[in-house]
Scaffold this motif. Structure first.
Motif, PDB file in Angstrom:
ATOM      1  N   LEU A  44       0.833  -1.202   0.000  1.00 19.52           N
ATOM      2  CA  LEU A  44       0.000   0.000   0.000  1.00 19.52           C
ATOM      3  C   LEU A  44       0.870   1.255   0.000  1.00 19.52           C
ATOM      4  O   LEU A  44       0.586   2.221  -0.722  1.00 19.52           O
ATOM      5  N   HIS A  45       1.933   1.238   0.790  1.00 13.73           N
ATOM      6  CA  HIS A  45       2.850   2.378   0.819  1.00 13.73           C
ATOM      7  C   HIS A  45       3.452   2.611  -0.560  1.00 13.73           C
ATOM      8  O   HIS A  45       3.544   3.749  -1.023  1.00 13.73           O
ATOM      9  N   GLU A  46       3.867   1.533  -1.205  1.00 20.58           N
ATOM     10  CA  GLU A  46       4.421   1.638  -2.560  1.00 20.58           C
ATOM     11  C   GLU A  46       3.416   2.227  -3.537  1.00 20.58           C
ATOM     12  O   GLU A  46       3.783   2.938  -4.466  1.00 20.58           O
ATOM     13  N   ALA A  47       2.133   1.940  -3.311  1.00 26.58           N
ATOM     14  CA  ALA A  47       1.066   2.456  -4.171  1.00 26.58           C
ATOM     15  C   ALA A  47       0.681   3.893  -3.798  1.00 26.58           C
ATOM     16  O   ALA A  47      -0.178   4.489  -4.433  1.00 26.58           O
ATOM     17  N   GLY A  48       1.292   4.412  -2.737  1.00 22.93           N
ATOM     18  CA  GLY A  48       1.037   5.790  -2.345  1.00 22.93           C
ATOM     19  C   GLY A  48      -0.150   5.992  -1.426  1.00 22.93           C
ATOM     20  O   GLY A  48      -0.678   7.103  -1.326  1.00 22.93           O
ATOM     21  N   THR A  49      -0.546   4.938  -0.756  1.00 19.24           N
ATOM     22  CA  THR A  49      -1.677   5.050   0.161  1.00 19.24           C
ATOM     23  C   THR A  49      -1.432   4.154   1.369  1.00 19.24           C
ATOM     24  O   THR A  49      -0.657   3.215   1.297  1.00 19.24           O
ATOM     25  N   LEU A  50      -2.067   4.479   2.474  1.00 20.52           N
ATOM     26  CA  LEU A  50      -1.992   3.653   3.670  1.00 20.52           C
ATOM     27  C   LEU A  50      -3.349   3.630   4.347  1.00 20.52           C
ATOM     28  O   LEU A  50      -4.114   4.601   4.221  1.00 20.52           O
ATOM     29  N   PRO A  51      -3.638   2.575   5.097  1.00 24.69           N
ATOM     30  CA  PRO A  51      -4.866   2.593   5.888  1.00 24.69           C
ATOM     31  C   PRO A  51      -4.713   3.604   7.026  1.00 24.69           C
ATOM     32  O   PRO A  51      -3.596   3.923   7.442  1.00 24.69           O
ATOM     33  N   ASP A  52      -5.829   4.072   7.517  1.00 18.97           N
ATOM     34  CA  ASP A  52      -5.810   4.987   8.650  1.00 18.97           C
ATOM     35  C   ASP A  52      -5.617   4.222   9.951  1.00 18.97           C
ATOM     36  O   ASP A  52      -5.013   4.730  10.898  1.00 18.97           O
ATOM     37  N   VAL A  53      -6.162   3.010   9.987  1.00 19.01           N
ATOM     38  CA  VAL A  53      -6.112   2.161  11.175  1.00 19.01           C
ATOM     39  C   VAL A  53      -5.793   0.732  10.753  1.00 19.01           C
ATOM     40  O   VAL A  53      -6.271   0.269   9.712  1.00 19.01           O
TER      41      VAL A  53
END
Length: 133
Positions: A44-53
């Motif tokens: 997800l980090h590589e895709a430029g996004t992360l979960p909030d929780v």
């Protein structure tokens, strides 16, 4: 709405958490254990996004939730991600291990779905008093 990554090796628990979060409008992703959780976060980090929780069970194969939480907390890429530990282990020492690993809240199973959702909301709001559901 916020995104939650649910890490639990029990499909029925993932389903319960997913269903209740989705009913409240959350986007939900799933991981089947601690290793899968960390791998999903990296992707997800590589895709430029992360979960909030991230919700993480304690007792999982390959890598338990305490190790997973500590690993997430040690990685600066995930500084903004909140952690909620979900476990049947409810002794003071167990809960302390979770908080020592860096979780923002500790929820014991079985849990009331409404209280669980309220805990996630408190954590998202940055409430330092977010504790057991």
């Amino acid at each position: 709405m916020p995104t939650v990554l649910v890490a639990d090796d029990t499909a029925s628990i993932r389903f319960l958490i997913r269903t209740n979060l989705e009913l409240e409008g959350y986007d939900v992703l799933e991981a089947v254990d601690g290793v899968d959780c960390v791998e999903r976060l990296a992707a997800l980090h590589e895709a430029g996004t992360l979960p909030d929780v991230v919700t993480v069970d304690v007792m999982m194969p390959r890598q338990d939730g305490v190790v997973t939480a500590a690993q997430i907390r040690a990685d600066r890429r995930y500084d903004g991600v909140k952690l909620v530990m979900v476990s049947t282990q409810n002794l003071a020492a167990d809960i302390k291990r979770g908080y020592d690993a860096g979780v923002d809240a500790y929820v014991t199973k079985p849990f009331d779905p409404d209280e669980f959702i309220a805990t996630v909301a408190r954590v998202l709001a940055g409430d330092p008093g977010a504790t057991d559901a």
